[in-house]
Design an enzyme around this catalytic site. Sequence first.
Site, PDB file in Angstrom:
ATOM      1  N   ASP A 192      -1.259  10.543  14.062  1.00 46.84           N
ATOM      2  CA  ASP A 192      -2.014   9.960  12.954  1.00 46.84           C
ATOM      3  C   ASP A 192      -2.569   8.594  13.335  1.00 46.84           C
ATOM      4  OD1 ASP A 192      -3.156   9.932  10.478  1.00 46.84           O
ATOM      5  OD2 ASP A 192      -1.343   9.415   9.377  1.00 46.84           O
ATOM      6  N   GLY A 194       1.120   5.144   1.870  1.00 45.27           N
ATOM      7  CA  GLY A 194       0.608   6.080   2.866  1.00 45.27           C
ATOM      8  C   GLY A 194       1.195   7.456   2.647  1.00 45.27           C
ATOM      9  N   VAL A 243       4.770   1.043   0.917  1.00 48.17           N
ATOM     10  CA  VAL A 243       5.211  -0.065   1.774  1.00 48.17           C
ATOM     11  C   VAL A 243       5.226  -1.348   0.948  1.00 48.17           C
ATOM     12  CG1 VAL A 243       4.751  -1.360   3.890  1.00 48.17           C
ATOM     13  CG2 VAL A 243       4.147   1.058   3.777  1.00 48.17           C
ATOM     14  N   GLY A 280       5.094   7.406   2.154  1.00 48.03           N
ATOM     15  CA  GLY A 280       5.730   6.630   1.097  1.00 48.03           C
ATOM     16  C   GLY A 280       5.060   5.270   0.950  1.00 48.03           C
ATOM     17  N   GLY A 321       0.833  -1.197   0.000  1.00 47.73           N
ATOM     18  CA  GLY A 321       0.000   0.000   0.000  1.00 47.73           C
ATOM     19  C   GLY A 321       0.865   1.243   0.000  1.00 47.73           C
TER      20      GLY A 321
HETATM   21  N1  LIG Z   1       4.600  -3.998   9.060  1.00 44.22           N
HETATM   22  C1  LIG Z   1       3.619  -4.198   8.181  1.00 44.22           C
HETATM   23  N2  LIG Z   1       3.185  -5.431   7.912  1.00 44.22           N
HETATM   24  C2  LIG Z   1       2.168  -5.624   7.031  1.00 44.22           C
HETATM   25  N3  LIG Z   1       1.545  -4.641   6.373  1.00 44.22           N
HETATM   26  C3  LIG Z   1       1.955  -3.392   6.587  1.00 44.22           C
HETATM   27  C4  LIG Z   1       3.006  -3.083   7.499  1.00 44.22           C
HETATM   28  N4  LIG Z   1       3.190  -1.735   7.539  1.00 44.22           N
HETATM   29  C5  LIG Z   1       2.283  -1.222   6.676  1.00 44.22           C
HETATM   30  N5  LIG Z   1       1.549  -2.193   6.108  1.00 44.22           N
HETATM   31  C6  LIG Z   1       0.475  -2.020   5.144  1.00 44.22           C
HETATM   32  O1  LIG Z   1       0.942  -1.119   4.154  1.00 44.22           O
HETATM   33  C7  LIG Z   1      -0.075  -0.222   3.790  1.00 44.22           C
HETATM   34  C8  LIG Z   1       0.467   1.199   3.778  1.00 44.22           C
HETATM   35  O2  LIG Z   1       0.840   1.550   5.098  1.00 44.22           O
HETATM   36  P1  LIG Z   1       1.158   3.029   5.551  1.00 44.22           P
HETATM   37  O3  LIG Z   1       1.315   3.012   7.006  1.00 44.22           O
HETATM   38  O4  LIG Z   1       2.277   3.559   4.756  1.00 44.22           O
HETATM   39  O5  LIG Z   1      -0.130   3.793   5.064  1.00 44.22           O
HETATM   40  P2  LIG Z   1      -1.489   4.133   5.743  1.00 44.22           P
HETATM   41  O6  LIG Z   1      -1.557   3.599   7.117  1.00 44.22           O
HETATM   42  O7  LIG Z   1      -2.557   3.719   4.788  1.00 44.22           O
HETATM   43  O8  LIG Z   1      -1.431   5.711   5.760  1.00 44.22           O
HETATM   44  P3  LIG Z   1      -0.540   6.686   6.691  1.00 44.22           P
HETATM   45  O9  LIG Z   1       0.722   6.963   5.996  1.00 44.22           O
HETATM   46  O10 LIG Z   1      -1.366   7.887   6.831  1.00 44.22           O
HETATM   47  O11 LIG Z   1      -0.333   5.987   7.981  1.00 44.22           O
HETATM   48  C9  LIG Z   1      -1.225  -0.409   4.743  1.00 44.22           C
HETATM   49  O12 LIG Z   1      -2.246  -1.068   4.048  1.00 44.22           O
HETATM   50  C10 LIG Z   1      -0.727  -1.334   5.807  1.00 44.22           C
HETATM   51  O13 LIG Z   1      -1.701  -2.288   6.136  1.00 44.22           O
END
Ligand SMILES: Nc1ncnc2c1ncn2[C@@H]1O[C@H](COP(=O)(O)OP(=O)(O)OP(=O)(O)O)[C@@H](O)[C@H]1O
Length: 670
Positions: free
Chosen positions: A480, A364, A369, A367, A362
Amino acid sequence: MKMGVNRRTGLSWFLTSWKAQDDPGTGNFSCRIDPTGYPQLILYDGDAPRWRGGSWTGRRWTGVPEMTRSFIINTSYVDNSEEISLTNGVTVDTVLMRMTLDEFGLVHRSTWNEEEKKWIEFWSAPIEWCDSYNRCGLNSNCDPYNADQFQCKCLPGFEPRSSQNWFLRDPSGGCIRKRSNATCRSGEGFVKVSRVKVPDTSTARVDKSMSLEACERACVNDCNCTAYTSANETTGTGCMMWYGDLVDTRSYAHVGQDLYVRVDAIELAQYAQNSIRHPTKKVIAIVIVSFVALVLLVTSLIYLWKTTRKRRDRSTSLSLNCGEFPNLKEFDESRTSSDLPVFDLLTIAKATDNFSLINKLGEGGFGAVYKGKLINGEEIAVKRLAKNSGQGVGEFKNEVNLIAKLQHRNLVRILGYCVKNEEKMLVYEYLPNKSLDSFIFDESKRVLLDWKKRFEIICGIARGILYLHQDSRLKIIHRDLKASNILLDADLNPKIADFGMARIFGQDQIQANTNRIVGTYGYMSPEYAMEGLFSVKSDVYSFGVLILEMIMGKKNTNYDSSYLNLVGHVWELWKLDNVMELVDSSLEESSCGYEIMRCLQIGLLCVQEDPTDRPTMSTVIFMLGNEVGLPSPKKPAFILKRKYNSGDPSTSTEGPNSINDLTISIISAR
Ligand SMILES: Nc1ncnc2c1ncn2[C@@H]1O[C@H](COP(=O)(O)OP(=O)(O)OP(=O)(O)O)[C@@H](O)[C@H]1O
């Protein structure tokens, strides 16, 4: 390098911080040897001690356990009528070393790496939560090796001054004697607390010629003596005694001094019993304890008889016979911490199949992930940070290493990081169940979370936030918190993600990039969204929204009412005493209506308009765990849907919003 004080002239050699990295003006922090009482190395923030290296043990400062024999620094300590000083040299001529105090109040020791042409840090302080001066209040010990428990513990014979505050993890009141009128009575002795930084010695008395046995006798015979230890760790000789409160003791895993704390006879007997676990030894212990109790009873009776007789005789002298007891070893666990591993770009690229789209989990605000798999089979999640963060590499590494020290079962674990040119990446443990939003906002998956599980998740998130706010050494405001930032492990235990982003993307970076997302509409408190003011209470607000979403199984923002959002609708029905109507239908079967209502009320308390009305996270945890009466919530903030909300930040302003010297970026919904 020499640090110390010339006792005659008062001339002092010490370190002072700069005001800022690019401003060599005199900063607030200084690190100096304080000659008061028994001399100690102390790091000051202005006049207040911030960290105590402590007194010289004969081979190291008591608060610097890393100074072992193999330590490459050659030290020479002088303490005479002329001066008190420590001179640091190096044992190997080719090694260049320096000790610095930075503008954040951290002391660093680094060596010069000729190949890479840079200073490599090998030690710095203060690092851990327990390093802060008097972290746990008076007469307590800070023990960082008890991962699941509160790190503050009262020293033997003491109990928290306020058990409620202690329960709420506020140790500032410290500890007091369990039986305050029982000091200096027959049968008193000492309990050994092993491997500690001994308390502040500015009021301690030292006799370097005494043996440890003589020290014990001297202390037990002086009613005001509260603890003792040997003044020289190497030879085990010398006597250091404390009178009054014991300040700033902490435990270490492998090295440290033994502190002998004065306790009364009852406490001593209890420690004797607890320390013996072997059955036959237990029998012996019971016999000994019974014998001791009998002796105590007899001596107390004799004492009572004597004192009444003496009073009757109008005699003024009172002679007490303080018995001696064997020293007892305290059990403690060992754990060490180290710096965060650095991953090279190639390893990460291989693990993520060159950041392939298939592996993208995904994207966020900070950046994308990616999921990855290391050669050893371990699964990882790599957050590739947006390139224009504006943060320097050194600063980034420092921050990451600080954040890596935060460890809690409800925070996602950082495994390492990677920095290469413009690229900055964080490597996390991979959590297979993705984020909470994928469960609670999905009709079919929602049923997998029954009330018991949801309540556990709420409590876990609360504990994680409390750790960020209060228990960790950094005091982090997440900014956040939302369902997509709560990840679930294989057993559906919650782990807060993105908790370090608030720091890594500090104020300056946010200022530099006005599009930076620092919050999410629907979860942001009014004072943060509208005025840029954030505090622990803004996280409490987001947590409140999260509770309501988890109970209702609906998103606050995408709520299907004509003009109210979820919070608004909950509030309307709460006033009509009809709120159970809104609860997620998959929880209807649950027989926990009362618990659900309490949680709802806690959620509403968290989203109240005025931040001062909202509870702190420690109070939230107290309310979740105890059936105490709850206050009535006042009207929440942001109850209207976005287009009806006059205070909607996205319609009122675009771009940076500078209030109270705090510049933030304004967010839009995602
Ligand atoms: N450690 C992890 N293990 C599994 N999935 C992850 C992990 N970290 C992030 N993700 C997944 O990656 C995606 C993007 O995460 P990210 O935290 O960058 O964005 P977000 O939570 O959608 O937005 P924000 O940046 O505002 O927090 C999300 O769907 C999350 O479930």
